[in-house]
Design a protein around this motif. Structure first.
Motif, mmCIF file in Angstrom:
data_model
loop_
_atom_site.group_PDB
_atom_site.id
_atom_site.type_symbol
_atom_site.label_atom_id
_atom_site.label_comp_id
_atom_site.label_asym_id
_atom_site.label_seq_id
_atom_site.Cartn_x
_atom_site.Cartn_y
_atom_site.Cartn_z
ATOM 1 N N THR A 155 -23.629 -31.347 4.167
ATOM 2 C CA THR A 155 -23.849 -30.086 4.882
ATOM 3 C C THR A 155 -22.941 -30.028 6.108
ATOM 4 O OG1 THR A 155 -25.651 -31.000 6.216
ATOM 5 C CG2 THR A 155 -26.253 -29.924 4.134
ATOM 6 N N GLN A 156 -22.700 -28.810 6.571
ATOM 7 C CA GLN A 156 -21.771 -28.601 7.681
ATOM 8 C C GLN A 156 -22.179 -27.346 8.447
ATOM 9 O OE1 GLN A 156 -17.737 -27.670 6.398
ATOM 10 N NE2 GLN A 156 -16.845 -28.656 8.194
ATOM 11 N N TRP A 157 -21.993 -27.387 9.769
ATOM 12 C CA TRP A 157 -22.215 -26.196 10.578
ATOM 13 C C TRP A 157 -21.115 -25.185 10.252
ATOM 14 C CZ3 TRP A 157 -25.731 -25.508 14.865
ATOM 15 C CH2 TRP A 157 -26.597 -26.589 15.062
ATOM 16 N N ALA A 158 -21.502 -24.011 9.782
ATOM 17 C CA ALA A 158 -20.516 -22.963 9.502
ATOM 18 C C ALA A 158 -20.006 -22.335 10.787
ATOM 19 C CB ALA A 158 -21.127 -21.892 8.599
ATOM 20 N N SER A 159 -20.871 -22.312 11.809
ATOM 21 C CA SER A 159 -20.523 -21.692 13.088
ATOM 22 C C SER A 159 -21.382 -22.314 14.182
ATOM 23 C CB SER A 159 -20.770 -20.181 13.029
ATOM 24 O OG SER A 159 -20.719 -19.603 14.304
ATOM 25 N N PHE A 160 -20.853 -22.311 15.393
ATOM 26 C CA PHE A 160 -21.609 -22.770 16.552
ATOM 27 C C PHE A 160 -22.016 -21.605 17.455
ATOM 28 C CE2 PHE A 160 -18.668 -26.297 15.492
ATOM 29 C CZ PHE A 160 -19.610 -27.262 15.165
ATOM 30 N N ASP A 161 -21.936 -20.393 16.925
ATOM 31 C CA ASP A 161 -22.155 -19.186 17.741
ATOM 32 C C ASP A 161 -23.519 -19.163 18.406
ATOM 33 O OD1 ASP A 161 -19.664 -18.341 17.069
ATOM 34 O OD2 ASP A 161 -20.293 -16.833 15.609
ATOM 35 N N HIS A 162 -24.547 -19.662 17.734
ATOM 36 C CA HIS A 162 -25.915 -19.575 18.261
ATOM 37 C C HIS A 162 -26.341 -20.842 19.004
ATOM 38 C CE1 HIS A 162 -26.258 -15.844 16.129
ATOM 39 N NE2 HIS A 162 -25.987 -16.431 14.982
ATOM 40 N N LEU A 163 -25.384 -21.682 19.275
ATOM 41 C CA LEU A 163 -25.665 -22.938 19.959
ATOM 42 C C LEU A 163 -25.222 -22.796 21.410
ATOM 43 C CD1 LEU A 163 -26.774 -25.720 19.123
ATOM 44 C CD2 LEU A 163 -24.435 -26.422 18.670
ATOM 45 N N GLU A 164 -26.182 -22.721 22.324
ATOM 46 C CA GLU A 164 -25.848 -22.492 23.728
ATOM 47 C C GLU A 164 -26.547 -23.524 24.619
ATOM 48 O OE1 GLU A 164 -23.654 -20.427 24.747
ATOM 49 O OE2 GLU A 164 -23.362 -19.224 22.943
ATOM 50 N N HIS A 165 -25.756 -24.221 25.415
ATOM 51 C CA HIS A 165 -26.275 -25.146 26.408
ATOM 52 C C HIS A 165 -25.124 -25.516 27.337
ATOM 53 C CE1 HIS A 165 -27.872 -28.880 28.200
ATOM 54 N NE2 HIS A 165 -29.046 -28.316 28.005
ATOM 55 N N PRO A 166 -25.395 -25.756 28.608
ATOM 56 C CA PRO A 166 -24.302 -26.096 29.532
ATOM 57 C C PRO A 166 -23.545 -27.367 29.162
ATOM 58 C CG PRO A 166 -26.288 -25.480 30.750
ATOM 59 C CD PRO A 166 -26.679 -25.582 29.316
ATOM 60 N N PHE A 167 -24.204 -28.307 28.470
ATOM 61 C CA PHE A 167 -23.547 -29.557 28.122
ATOM 62 C C PHE A 167 -23.841 -29.893 26.666
ATOM 63 C CE2 PHE A 167 -23.031 -34.339 29.446
ATOM 64 C CZ PHE A 167 -21.894 -34.412 28.649
ATOM 65 N N LEU A 168 -22.984 -29.392 25.775
ATOM 66 C CA LEU A 168 -23.083 -29.688 24.356
ATOM 67 C C LEU A 168 -22.183 -30.864 24.018
ATOM 68 C CD1 LEU A 168 -22.915 -26.116 22.737
ATOM 69 C CD2 LEU A 168 -24.898 -27.643 22.757
ATOM 70 N N ILE A 169 -22.692 -31.751 23.198
ATOM 71 C CA ILE A 169 -21.911 -32.885 22.699
ATOM 72 C C ILE A 169 -21.924 -32.833 21.179
ATOM 73 C CG2 ILE A 169 -21.745 -35.400 22.537
ATOM 74 C CD1 ILE A 169 -23.061 -35.602 25.265
#
Length: 361
Positions: A155-169
């Motif tokens: 599986t794979q993330w198709a998009s990161f559009d809905h992923l919001e945080h000041p510090f993403l890793i």
């Protein structure tokens, strides 16, 4: 020379042109009379390779100036420990999104360092899809960790559009350089090289410079990101040959047409194998839900274990290497990383169709 279609999950296929170039330069790098492996990591010849690799990565991935590129060792597994050691804060805890075995391992290591929390997990569906993400993360999380592609489950993330945080890793070990993604969305990205970037031995870390400034200052020197940033990844002897091969792979990717061309090719290759699965009438069954399918790792099963063993046996005889699924889940897995040529995927599709026809399906 024996012809093999290399679908191994990692260490994985390297571009033939890169291996040929390395062969030509192995004994005498740039008329110096020595292999690059024999040059000092403080000398001008290796220094040039080191900087070229960083600059090529920056160019290909469109990495902004406020980010530093580090070449470390220990694979993603060391990063699982270094990240919480550097960034866990008192009275705060990091959040982990679980999409497979590697994200589970990352969380397990973080819990050894301090308190860490599972935000959401796809385990209940045997990681067959990327789980629905909560609409709002708490900013109280020190950081939020994701794994962009899941080699074992496909599986794979198709998009990161809905992923919001000041510090993403993000752990991008198995799909970095395979398609365009927004680097600036992440405070840190890390990737073991042995899928798309080069051979095992070097781990690429892409980090926003201000992040390292806020890291724990009381760590052993070698485990501090600040140490490696200040020393340009030359604090201790780096894996020079792995970085040299990384540079050659990046040159190959640039000559090919860069990220857009790699993504186009990867979509074309993956579609061939997914079409063979989808058009088989259930003879082959994909593990991943269609909206979460990986372009890199295509996982599938046959109708029973005996048939799977026969498929893998005949595939090996026909020159297909690395098609067995991970020991934890079984089945089959075709890893179609950047260096796997279109012809290999065409040949696999043909073999899958012919194998099905032989079984009377």
């Amino acid at each position: 020379m024996k012809h093999v279609y290399n679908f191994n999950a990692g260490p994985a296929a390297l571009p033939r042109e890169v291996l040929q170039k390395a062969k030509e330069e192995l004994l005498d790098f740039e008329d110096t009379g020595m292999s690059i492996m024999e040059h000092s990591h403080r000398g001008k010849h290796y220094e040039a390779v080191h900087e070229q690799a960083k600059n090529l990565l920056k160019e290909l991935l469109s990495i902004p100036d406020e980010y530093e590129i580090l070449f470390l060792q220990g694979g993603a597994s060391l990063q699982f420990a270094m990240i919480p050691m550097n960034f866990m804060k008192q009275n705060q805890k990091p959040g982990y999104i679980l999409t497979g075995s590697w994200s589970e391992k990352a969380l397990k290591e973080a819990k050894k360092i301090g308190e860490a929390e599972e935000i959401v997990s796809g385990k209940s569906s045997n990681y067959s899809s990327i789980p629905e993400i909560p609409s709002l993360f708490s900013d109280d999380y020190t950081y939020v960790h994701v794994t962009s592609n899941n080699t074992i489950f496909g599986t794979q993330w198709a998009s990161f559009d809905h992923l919001e945080h000041p510090f993403l890793i993000a752990d991008m070990s198995s799909d970095i350089l395979s398609k365009r993604f927004p680097v600036e969305k992440f405070g840190m990205i890390y990737a073991g090289a042995q899928k798309n970037l080069g051979p095992a031995g070097v781990t690429v870390v892409i980090m926003r410079k201000e992040v390292a400034d806020k890291a724990n200052k009381e760590l052993p020197t070698i485990l501090s990101y600040e140490t490696h940033m200040k020393n340009r990844s030359l604090y201790n002897t780096p894996p020079t040959f792995s970085i040299y091969l990384l540079k050659l792979v990046l040159e190959w990717a640039k000559e090919l047409g860069g990220l857009e061309e790699l993504e186009r090719r990867n979509k074309e290759k993956a579609k061939l194998i997914y079409d063979a699965i989808d058009e088989s009438g259930g003879f082959y069954t994909g593990h991943a839900e269609k909206d979460s399918r990986s372009l890199m790792n295509i996982t599938f099963t046959l109708q029973n274990e005996e048939l799977t063993k026969q498929f893998l046996k005949e595939a090996q005889e026909q020159g297909f290497s690395g098609l067995a699924g991970h020991r934890s889940v079984g089945g089959c897995r075709a890893s179609a990383y950047n260096a796997v040529p279109l012809e290999a995927c065409q040949a696999l599709k043909k073999f899958m169709i012919e194998f099905q026809e032989k079984q009377g399906n």
